[in-house]
Design a protein around this motif. Structure first.
Motif, PDB file in Angstrom:
ATOM      1  N   ASP A 108      17.994  51.153  88.013  1.00  0.00           N
ATOM      2  CA  ASP A 108      17.899  52.601  87.867  1.00  0.00           C
ATOM      3  C   ASP A 108      19.256  53.270  88.061  1.00  0.00           C
ATOM      4  O   ASP A 108      19.631  54.185  87.318  1.00  0.00           O
ATOM      5  CB  ASP A 108      16.897  53.167  88.866  1.00  0.00           C
ATOM      6  CG  ASP A 108      15.458  52.794  88.532  1.00  0.00           C
ATOM      7  OD1 ASP A 108      15.199  52.455  87.355  1.00  0.00           O
ATOM      8  OD2 ASP A 108      14.615  52.825  89.437  1.00  0.00           O
ATOM      9  N   THR A 109      20.000  52.819  89.069  1.00  0.00           N
ATOM     10  CA  THR A 109      21.310  53.425  89.331  1.00  0.00           C
ATOM     11  C   THR A 109      22.312  53.054  88.243  1.00  0.00           C
ATOM     12  O   THR A 109      23.133  53.885  87.833  1.00  0.00           O
ATOM     13  CB  THR A 109      21.835  52.995  90.710  1.00  0.00           C
ATOM     14  OG1 THR A 109      20.882  53.350  91.711  1.00  0.00           O
ATOM     15  CG2 THR A 109      23.158  53.675  91.018  1.00  0.00           C
ATOM     16  N   SER A 139      17.006  58.431  95.979  1.00  0.00           N
ATOM     17  CA  SER A 139      17.062  58.328  94.527  1.00  0.00           C
ATOM     18  C   SER A 139      17.947  59.410  93.912  1.00  0.00           C
ATOM     19  O   SER A 139      18.047  60.526  94.421  1.00  0.00           O
ATOM     20  CB  SER A 139      15.648  58.418  93.938  1.00  0.00           C
ATOM     21  OG  SER A 139      15.064  59.665  94.260  1.00  0.00           O
ATOM     22  N   SER A 141      19.041  61.653  90.414  1.00  0.00           N
ATOM     23  CA  SER A 141      18.597  62.166  89.128  1.00  0.00           C
ATOM     24  C   SER A 141      19.700  63.040  88.540  1.00  0.00           C
ATOM     25  O   SER A 141      20.508  63.605  89.272  1.00  0.00           O
ATOM     26  CB  SER A 141      17.320  62.999  89.266  1.00  0.00           C
ATOM     27  OG  SER A 141      16.257  62.238  89.794  1.00  0.00           O
ATOM     28  N   GLY A 151      16.050  60.216  85.209  1.00  0.00           N
ATOM     29  CA  GLY A 151      15.787  59.630  86.514  1.00  0.00           C
ATOM     30  C   GLY A 151      14.480  60.158  87.070  1.00  0.00           C
ATOM     31  O   GLY A 151      13.685  60.769  86.347  1.00  0.00           O
TER      32      GLY A 151
END
Length: 352
Positions: A108-109, A139, A141, A151
């Motif tokens: 994701d990153t 997290s 975004s 994100g």
């Protein structure tokens, strides 16, 4: 910031854990305010700074602990009177630092880092939003005015109240930190001479996006302007065919002569640019202004122009002049940021 995310992506792809260290709040006389970031791996700090000194040193140590525990956290540094001696500080103020743990290979990153790179390439104005809720995942975004959210989803109450300055928001039981990552405004620099060649790297070092416009091919080569976003070979008599200036753009005029300066000034005053600066002596200014008045421009139009450009620091060399211009533009940008309120409302007003 672009380089920080490039290094973060490389670290994660090459099998290393990382900690993204961010100042999310500050008050008083602190070395760096909210938005300062640094990247720490097991090898230590690899990029960025949160101001140096004892707070940064202590934060590097905490980051190593975060790498061991594999868990994000928030740390408050109280730098007031009786507390300053604990960190060896001589200034007062409070600093809140968020330590975001990111494991190696985090898909994701890595995807977000690639999206950040695309935002920089397109120049789209966007915000970085971090979930800094205690015991949360931290997290990340992105919110772009065109691309929307990339994100994890962010509550609409956060998006609707984004500000140009770093801010924290509580929404739906979570705490978010948001800051503008990329400003959409560009600096259009007319003329590619020695001052422009010194100005571009100075401006790009403080996150201005620079475009060189020249009518001489020899002075329009990208290698002359380290950090330049684009160089354009143009006809000064038809500038409108090459660019469209927005209310968030800056214009710096430093062509090879009075005639070309005047043509560029006449164009600039017809645009909504937030800043227009023109290089030259006061004698030249008086001469050019008289001709512009003859062309139908008013005193109010001419009042939009900052000339001679730059702060009065008795600069003489191209490098010194570049420093004076950069300092003035930092000041102009800061004034606009402080004056701005709600991002979405102000952006809509500027572009309506």
């Amino acid at each position: 910031m672009k380089t920080l995310f490039e290094k973060l992506q490389n670290t994660l792809e090459q099998g290393g854990d990382a900690v993204l260290v961010t100042v999310v709040a500050s008050s008083g006389s602190t070395p760096r305010g909210a938005g300062a970031r640094m990247l720490v791996t097991r090898e230590g700090r690899v990029y960025g700074t949160i101001g140096g000194g004892a707070v940064e040193y202590k934060s590097e140590q905490i980051a190593q602990e975060v790498l061991e525990k594999k868990s994000s956290l928030t740390e408050n540094f109280l730098l007031r009177k009786n507390d300053v001696l604990d960190l060896g500080m001589v200034c007062g103020g409070d600093v809140t630092v968020y330590f975001h743990y990111i494991p190696e290979g985090d898909a994701d990153t890595i995807a977000l880092c690639k999206e950040v790179a695309d935002c920089y390439k397109s120049g789209e104005q966007c915000f970085l939003i971090t979930d800094i809720t205690a015991n949360g995942s931290g997290s990340l975004s992105l919110y772009g005015v065109k691309r929307g959210i990339f994100g994890p989803e962010i509550p609409s109450s956060v998006i609707d109240n984004l500000k140009f300055k770093p801010s924290q928001f509580e929404a739906e039981g979570r705490l978010y930190y948001a800051e503008i990552l990329i400003r959409s405004g560009r600096v259009y620099i007319f003329g590619g001479g020695h001052v422009a060649q010194a100005l571009v790297p100075a401006l790009s070092a403080v996150n201005f996006r620079c475009v060189i416009l020249e009518d001489r091919e020899d002075f329009c080569q990208p290698e002359l302007f380290p950090g330049v976003e684009e160089t354009m070979l143009i006809d000064n008599n038809h500038i409108e065919d090459y660019i469209t200036v927005t209310p968030e753009d800056y214009i710096c005029i430093m062509t090879r002569g009075h005639k070309d300066d005047m043509i560029c000034e006449a164009y600039a005053m017809k645009t909504p640019a937030c800043y227009i600066g023109v290089i030259g002596s006061r004698r030249k200014v008086a001469s050019v202004n008289a001709k512009l008045m003859d062309m139908g421009f008013t005193e109010e139009d001419l009042a939009r122009i900052t000339t001679p450009i730059g702060l009065d620091i008795m600069a003489e060399t191209p490098a010194e002049i570049a420093v004076s211009i950069t300092a003035q533009m930092i000041h102009e940008r800061a004034k606009r940021t402080r004056a701005a309120g709600n991002y979405k409302k102000d952006y809509t007003l500027l572009h309506s």
